[in-house]
Design a protein around this motif. Structure first.
Motif, PDB file in Angstrom:
ATOM      1  N   ALA A 132       0.842  -1.199   0.000  1.00 30.84           N
ATOM      2  CA  ALA A 132       0.000   0.000   0.000  1.00 30.84           C
ATOM      3  C   ALA A 132       0.878   1.251   0.000  1.00 30.84           C
ATOM      4  N   GLY A 133       1.937   1.237   0.773  1.00 28.43           N
ATOM      5  CA  GLY A 133       2.849   2.370   0.811  1.00 28.43           C
ATOM      6  C   GLY A 133       3.566   2.575  -0.508  1.00 28.43           C
ATOM      7  N   LEU A 134       3.988   1.477  -1.140  1.00 26.01           N
ATOM      8  CA  LEU A 134       4.652   1.588  -2.442  1.00 26.01           C
ATOM      9  C   LEU A 134       3.693   2.118  -3.499  1.00 26.01           C
ATOM     10  N   TRP A 135       2.441   1.691  -3.431  1.00 21.72           N
ATOM     11  CA  TRP A 135       1.441   2.205  -4.364  1.00 21.72           C
ATOM     12  C   TRP A 135       1.266   3.709  -4.165  1.00 21.72           C
ATOM     13  N   GLN A 136       1.223   4.140  -2.905  1.00 23.48           N
ATOM     14  CA  GLN A 136       1.099   5.570  -2.634  1.00 23.48           C
ATOM     15  C   GLN A 136       2.317   6.334  -3.152  1.00 23.48           C
ATOM     16  N   CYS A 137       3.493   5.746  -3.005  1.00 23.16           N
ATOM     17  CA  CYS A 137       4.711   6.386  -3.522  1.00 23.16           C
ATOM     18  C   CYS A 137       4.632   6.533  -5.045  1.00 23.16           C
ATOM     19  N   ALA A 138       4.261   5.457  -5.723  1.00 20.56           N
ATOM     20  CA  ALA A 138       4.163   5.498  -7.185  1.00 20.56           C
ATOM     21  C   ALA A 138       3.091   6.487  -7.635  1.00 20.56           C
ATOM     22  N   SER A 139       1.960   6.527  -6.935  1.00 19.05           N
ATOM     23  CA  SER A 139       0.894   7.470  -7.284  1.00 19.05           C
ATOM     24  C   SER A 139       1.339   8.913  -7.094  1.00 19.05           C
TER      25      SER A 139
END
Length: 166
Positions: free
Chosen positions: A15-22
């Motif tokens: 979830a954190g990596l997705w937020q970073c990519a977003s």
């Protein structure tokens, strides 16, 4: 994949990596493993026991396109939320202290949460329009001019009183 939400992921790191990519995509920055790793480190995700090498390996290997995984994550989130919603409604029905009104209100709230996830899943699985095809939407003005309707006919009694036959 704007239809994904952090709560759709089972692993907080993902979830954190997705937020970073977003965030990087929103800022218009490159989405390569090193830049995402820098953003993850800046957010403190590497402090959770994940090494930089593990993170780069995770970000570098992709067997299928990201959209495939996004749809899988959204589907799993929908099924998880449906199971959770069923549990909430079951708890309402099994509590003898609840009135019918409380059961209906609680059930509607639980179903509203499920509906939000279902809408996002439908966005994820909606087929894309073919190139050159007109884009349609459910909201907005009608695509053609409205027809003018005829005025309603007067009742038979009014027409007869006016001296006309039906």
């Amino acid at each position: 994949m704007r239809w994904l939400a952090p709560e759709d992921f089972t692993d907080p790191l993902h979830a954190g990596l997705w937020q970073c990519a977003s965030t990087l995509a929103h800022r218009g920055e490159p989405l390569d493993p090193v830049t995402v790793m820098w953003e993850a480190q800046h957010r403190g995700l590497l402090a959770a026991g994940v090494t930089a090498a593990d993170l780069v390996a995770l970000l570098s290997t992709a067997a299928l396109p990201p959209e495939h995984w996004g749809i899988q994550i959204a589907e799993r989130a929908l099924l998880t939320r449906a199971r959770h919603t069923a549990g909430r409604i079951t708890a309402y029905t099994e509590d003898p202290a609840n009135t019918v009104h409380q059961l209906i209100t609680g059930g509607r709230r639980a179903l509203a949460d499920l509906t939000a996830v279902r809408r996002r899943w439908q966005q994820a699985t909606r087929p894309l329009a073919e190139p050159g095809a007109p884009v349609t939407s459910r909201a907005g003005p009608p695509s053609r001019a409205p027809t003018v309707s005829q005025p309603p006919a007067r009742p038979v009694a009014v027409r007869a009183a006016a001296g006309r036959t039906p």
